[in-house]
Write an enzyme that holds these catalytic residues in place. Structure first.
Site, short mmCIF file in Angstrom:
data_model
loop_
_atom_site.label_atom_id
_atom_site.label_comp_id
_atom_site.label_asym_id
_atom_site.label_seq_id
_atom_site.Cartn_x
_atom_site.Cartn_y
_atom_site.Cartn_z
N LYS A 19 -18.22 23.83 46.44
CA LYS A 19 -18.30 24.60 45.17
C LYS A 19 -17.06 24.22 44.37
O LYS A 19 -15.94 24.57 44.75
CB LYS A 19 -18.33 26.10 45.44
CG LYS A 19 -18.25 26.97 44.21
CD LYS A 19 -18.45 28.44 44.57
CE LYS A 19 -18.01 29.40 43.49
NZ LYS A 19 -18.76 29.30 42.25
N THR A 22 -16.50 27.12 38.57
CA THR A 22 -16.91 28.51 38.42
C THR A 22 -17.14 28.75 36.94
O THR A 22 -16.48 28.16 36.09
CB THR A 22 -15.87 29.49 39.01
OG1 THR A 22 -16.38 30.82 38.91
CG2 THR A 22 -14.53 29.40 38.34
N GLU A 72 -22.05 24.08 41.83
CA GLU A 72 -21.96 25.44 42.39
C GLU A 72 -22.58 25.53 43.78
O GLU A 72 -22.58 26.60 44.38
CB GLU A 72 -22.70 26.42 41.47
CG GLU A 72 -21.98 26.72 40.19
CD GLU A 72 -21.06 27.93 40.32
OE1 GLU A 72 -20.83 28.39 41.45
OE2 GLU A 72 -20.57 28.40 39.28
C1 LIG Z 1 -15.01 38.10 41.50
C2 LIG Z 1 -14.91 38.16 40.04
O1 LIG Z 1 -14.08 38.87 39.53
N1 LIG Z 1 -15.74 37.40 39.27
C3 LIG Z 1 -16.49 36.33 39.70
C4 LIG Z 1 -17.26 35.71 38.73
C5 LIG Z 1 -17.99 34.63 39.08
N2 LIG Z 1 -17.98 34.18 40.37
C6 LIG Z 1 -18.79 33.02 40.73
O2 LIG Z 1 -18.61 31.94 39.84
C7 LIG Z 1 -19.86 31.28 39.64
C8 LIG Z 1 -20.37 31.36 38.25
O3 LIG Z 1 -20.25 32.62 37.72
C9 LIG Z 1 -20.79 31.86 40.58
O4 LIG Z 1 -20.69 31.17 41.79
C10 LIG Z 1 -20.24 33.28 40.64
O5 LIG Z 1 -20.69 34.01 41.66
C11 LIG Z 1 -17.22 34.81 41.33
O6 LIG Z 1 -17.21 34.43 42.50
N3 LIG Z 1 -16.48 35.89 40.97
#
Ligand SMILES: CC(=O)Nc1ccn([C@@H]2O[C@H](CO)[C@@H](O)[C@H]2O)c(=O)n1
Length: 101
Positions: A19, A22, A72
């Site tokens: 990954k 983000t 991702e």
């Molecule tokens: C923990 C927090 O505050 N916020 C986030 C926001 C996003 N993400 C990940 O980024 C990618 C695109 O959005 C996907 O993989 C999401 O799940 C995350 O892990 N945590």
């Protein structure tokens, strides 16, 4: 050092190097290329790695494609579903590309 959090379910993929991006809302994307960032888990704030930002690029939800899904380590439908749950109705996203350091 700046900090970013990820949901703990993504820790394994990040540490495995599968990954490498983000997608975040603007307030969560205040980084520039070259920034070194501490990464911790959202749920318990446990540190798990450092990353270096390669680039931060605006991307619209409507433009998400297979490239983003591969970075991702998800299927495109799955990625769109995940983002819709985190940021309901938001079209203006930022892609943060990173590498483990
Ligand atoms: C923990 C927090 O505050 N916020 C986030 C926001 C996003 N993400 C990940 O980024 C990618 C695109 O959005 C996907 O993989 C999401 O799940 C995350 O892990 N945590």
């Amino acid at each position: 050092m700046k900090n970013i959090t990820f949901y703990s379910r993504f820790e394994t993929d990040i540490l495995a190097g599968c990954k490498t991006i983000t997608l975040r809302e603007a307030s969560d994307a205040q980084f520039v290329a070259g920034d070194r960032i501490r990464v911790s888990r959202y749920e318990d704030d446990v540190f798990f790695c450092n990353i270096e930002v390669i680039a931060v690029t605006p991307v619209q939800f409507a433009e998400l494609n297979q490239y983003h899904a591969v970075q991702e380590n998800m299927m495109l439908d799955e990625l769109k579903q995940v983002i819709s749950e985190i940021y309901p109705g938001l079209n203006e996203l930022f892609m943060i590309e990173f590498r483990l350091i």
